[in-house]
Design a protein around this motif. Sequence first.
Motif, mmCIF file in Angstrom:
data_model
loop_
_atom_site.group_PDB
_atom_site.id
_atom_site.type_symbol
_atom_site.label_atom_id
_atom_site.label_comp_id
_atom_site.label_asym_id
_atom_site.label_seq_id
_atom_site.Cartn_x
_atom_site.Cartn_y
_atom_site.Cartn_z
ATOM 1 N N THR A 104 13.866 -25.104 -10.104
ATOM 2 C CA THR A 104 13.706 -24.809 -8.683
ATOM 3 C C THR A 104 12.488 -23.924 -8.449
ATOM 4 O OG1 THR A 104 15.056 -22.812 -8.796
ATOM 5 C CG2 THR A 104 16.212 -24.887 -8.389
ATOM 6 N N ARG A 105 12.007 -23.931 -7.230
ATOM 7 C CA ARG A 105 10.905 -23.052 -6.861
ATOM 8 C C ARG A 105 11.308 -21.587 -7.068
ATOM 9 N NH1 ARG A 105 10.208 -24.304 -1.560
ATOM 10 N NH2 ARG A 105 8.848 -26.057 -2.062
ATOM 11 N N THR A 106 12.558 -21.276 -6.765
ATOM 12 C CA THR A 106 13.040 -19.897 -6.930
ATOM 13 C C THR A 106 12.950 -19.450 -8.380
ATOM 14 O OG1 THR A 106 14.534 -20.141 -5.046
ATOM 15 C CG2 THR A 106 15.025 -18.376 -6.604
ATOM 16 N N THR A 107 13.339 -20.330 -9.310
ATOM 17 C CA THR A 107 13.250 -20.002 -10.737
ATOM 18 C C THR A 107 11.801 -19.796 -11.156
ATOM 19 O OG1 THR A 107 15.303 -21.143 -11.312
ATOM 20 C CG2 THR A 107 13.681 -20.882 -13.071
ATOM 21 N N HIS A 108 10.928 -20.651 -10.692
ATOM 22 C CA HIS A 108 9.516 -20.519 -11.056
ATOM 23 C C HIS A 108 8.908 -19.242 -10.470
ATOM 24 C CE1 HIS A 108 8.693 -25.004 -12.195
ATOM 25 N NE2 HIS A 108 9.604 -24.424 -12.955
ATOM 26 N N GLN A 109 9.279 -18.900 -9.272
ATOM 27 C CA GLN A 109 8.768 -17.662 -8.677
ATOM 28 C C GLN A 109 9.288 -16.444 -9.441
ATOM 29 O OE1 GLN A 109 10.047 -18.452 -4.627
ATOM 30 N NE2 GLN A 109 7.979 -19.028 -3.998
ATOM 31 N N ALA A 110 10.523 -16.521 -9.923
ATOM 32 C CA ALA A 110 11.065 -15.416 -10.728
ATOM 33 C C ALA A 110 10.310 -15.295 -12.047
ATOM 34 C CB ALA A 110 12.558 -15.635 -10.978
ATOM 35 N N VAL A 112 7.155 -16.155 -12.566
ATOM 36 C CA VAL A 112 5.844 -15.587 -12.251
ATOM 37 C C VAL A 112 5.955 -14.081 -12.047
ATOM 38 C CG1 VAL A 112 4.033 -15.507 -10.496
ATOM 39 C CG2 VAL A 112 4.850 -17.713 -11.347
ATOM 40 N N LYS A 113 7.014 -13.639 -11.383
ATOM 41 C CA LYS A 113 7.200 -12.198 -11.181
ATOM 42 C C LYS A 113 7.392 -11.475 -12.510
ATOM 43 C CE LYS A 113 9.817 -8.634 -8.728
ATOM 44 N NZ LYS A 113 9.803 -7.741 -9.908
ATOM 45 N N ALA A 114 8.147 -12.094 -13.430
ATOM 46 C CA ALA A 114 8.345 -11.473 -14.748
ATOM 47 C C ALA A 114 7.017 -11.318 -15.476
ATOM 48 C CB ALA A 114 9.315 -12.306 -15.578
ATOM 49 N N VAL A 115 6.178 -12.352 -15.410
ATOM 50 C CA VAL A 115 4.865 -12.267 -16.048
ATOM 51 C C VAL A 115 4.016 -11.195 -15.375
ATOM 52 C CG1 VAL A 115 2.680 -13.507 -16.383
ATOM 53 C CG2 VAL A 115 4.849 -14.593 -16.998
ATOM 54 N N GLN A 124 0.978 -6.480 -24.286
ATOM 55 C CA GLN A 124 -0.078 -7.209 -24.972
ATOM 56 C C GLN A 124 0.440 -8.556 -25.459
ATOM 57 O OE1 GLN A 124 -3.032 -6.248 -24.835
ATOM 58 N NE2 GLN A 124 -3.014 -4.041 -24.548
ATOM 59 N N GLY A 125 -0.363 -9.579 -25.270
ATOM 60 C CA GLY A 125 -0.007 -10.905 -25.764
ATOM 61 C C GLY A 125 0.397 -11.872 -24.675
ATOM 62 N N ILE A 126 0.735 -11.391 -23.499
ATOM 63 C CA ILE A 126 1.054 -12.275 -22.378
ATOM 64 C C ILE A 126 -0.224 -12.491 -21.567
ATOM 65 C CG2 ILE A 126 2.414 -12.588 -20.277
ATOM 66 C CD1 ILE A 126 4.087 -12.775 -22.809
ATOM 67 N N LEU A 127 -0.777 -13.692 -21.659
ATOM 68 C CA LEU A 127 -2.040 -14.000 -20.982
ATOM 69 C C LEU A 127 -1.829 -14.420 -19.537
ATOM 70 C CD1 LEU A 127 -3.802 -16.112 -23.758
ATOM 71 C CD2 LEU A 127 -4.086 -13.672 -23.289
ATOM 72 N N GLY A 128 -0.652 -14.914 -19.233
ATOM 73 C CA GLY A 128 -0.370 -15.453 -17.916
ATOM 74 C C GLY A 128 0.836 -16.353 -17.995
ATOM 75 N N GLN A 158 1.134 -22.967 -1.135
ATOM 76 C CA GLN A 158 0.911 -21.614 -0.610
ATOM 77 C C GLN A 158 1.221 -20.548 -1.647
ATOM 78 O OE1 GLN A 158 3.285 -21.514 2.975
ATOM 79 N NE2 GLN A 158 2.066 -23.128 3.957
ATOM 80 N N TRP A 159 2.360 -20.662 -2.323
ATOM 81 C CA TRP A 159 2.710 -19.583 -3.256
ATOM 82 C C TRP A 159 1.929 -19.685 -4.559
ATOM 83 C CZ3 TRP A 159 4.965 -19.210 -8.101
ATOM 84 C CH2 TRP A 159 5.604 -20.346 -8.617
ATOM 85 N N LEU A 160 1.632 -20.900 -5.012
ATOM 86 C CA LEU A 160 0.859 -21.040 -6.245
ATOM 87 C C LEU A 160 -0.561 -20.496 -6.076
ATOM 88 C CD1 LEU A 160 1.990 -24.601 -7.393
ATOM 89 C CD2 LEU A 160 2.407 -22.457 -8.633
ATOM 90 N N THR A 161 -1.199 -20.818 -4.977
ATOM 91 C CA THR A 161 -2.580 -20.373 -4.786
ATOM 92 C C THR A 161 -2.673 -18.884 -4.461
ATOM 93 O OG1 THR A 161 -2.510 -21.070 -2.461
ATOM 94 C CG2 THR A 161 -3.393 -22.649 -4.059
ATOM 95 N N ALA A 162 -1.538 -18.255 -4.186
ATOM 96 C CA ALA A 162 -1.538 -16.814 -3.897
ATOM 97 C C ALA A 162 -1.375 -15.964 -5.146
ATOM 98 C CB ALA A 162 -0.425 -16.481 -2.900
ATOM 99 N N ILE A 163 -1.037 -16.584 -6.291
ATOM 100 C CA ILE A 163 -0.853 -15.826 -7.533
ATOM 101 C C ILE A 163 -2.204 -15.321 -8.012
ATOM 102 C CG2 ILE A 163 -0.006 -15.894 -9.908
ATOM 103 C CD1 ILE A 163 1.666 -18.374 -9.079
#
Length: 383
Positions: A104-110, A112-115, A124-128, A158-163
């Motif tokens: 879901t979009r909600t899972t993906h947004q979560a 992205v927030k964790a990253v 260190q080690g998390i590039l994105g 909208q949300w992807l391009t805002a990251i």
Amino acid sequence: MKQALVGARIFTGDQFLDNRAVVIEGANIISLPENDNVVQSYPDAEIIELDGGIIAPGFIDLQVNGGGGAFFTNDTSVSALQSMLDGHRPTGTTSMLPTLISDTRTTHQAGVKAVADAVDARMQGILGIHIEGPFFDMDKRGAHNAKYIREIEDEDMQWLTAIEGFKIMVTLAPEHAASGQIKRLVDSGIFVAAGHTNAHYEDVMLAIDEGLSGFTHLFNAMRPQTGREPGVVGAALDSANTWCGIICDNHHVHPGSVRVAMNAKPLGKLYLVTDAMSTVGGEQKSFTIYGEEIFEKDGALVNAEGNLAGSAIGMIDAVRIAHQAIGISLSECLRMASLYPAQYMRLNQSLGRIDDNYRADLVHFTNDFNVTATWVAGDYKQH
């Protein structure tokens, strides 16, 4: 505090060096002096004696679904990211793009927030992040759950391009993107790759014109090449300026197909990925995706339908298999595991080489491909 690493052969990213040391100060490499000059030139350095083997730039994995018992899509937390780093580090991986599969979009947004939280905390080690799906072709979804597969919506754009603030890769089926959507994603700084796609050659070439720059797990879950229809595979091999990730685990791709790709792509455009799941660096050899058990069988991960569902290898395994089973030179295998993904992510001014002022991300392994130590931004760990 300085460290001087002596006793191993050094692969710089360009060439092998003998009788040289790697001197680290803080997070960076500062010198590659002759072994005989280390103590005199750096009397305050901690000498780390390595018993032969090879020191190479730390491996960079751009497709990591899980590790250390954590599966990122199921657990979109900072602690899961740490488990993944810890699980893969003994296989030589010092940087990664944690990967979300279709959900879901909600899972993906979560996720992205964790990253974002991990990057803010200087983990260190998390590039994105690599968002793999859900904008796929239904017939090429593989182990991705059909109920999540869908078209790109305005809210997604909208949300992807805002990251911002870290590297973002999005894998999608270009035939299911509307005209201009790929360009908009690329213009916002996202690396767009084709994957899980049934596109025709012309569809892919139009996407490349919009900025599509990569192909996710080449040969897998994409329209194959034939004489009259080059398909996605043909487009990937025919496009000189695109990068292709490839899984060398003796299951996903035949060695002959890897060699074909090596011969077709310009040097530097084919890089190793693991597509690894939570079993790498973890104690359990099965886990759950979408409520379905995925289990290890003959060194591969499969679902109940027998579909491949990621791999059970770490990066050192990919390097070993590419070298020993496929016949690629060791120097090229090491570049495929580090320099080339760094170049693709435009990080090759700080990662992917052993040279002055590069970050001290290093792996030491024996001649039989056992990782004995890693350094991440100068942090030394024995394995």
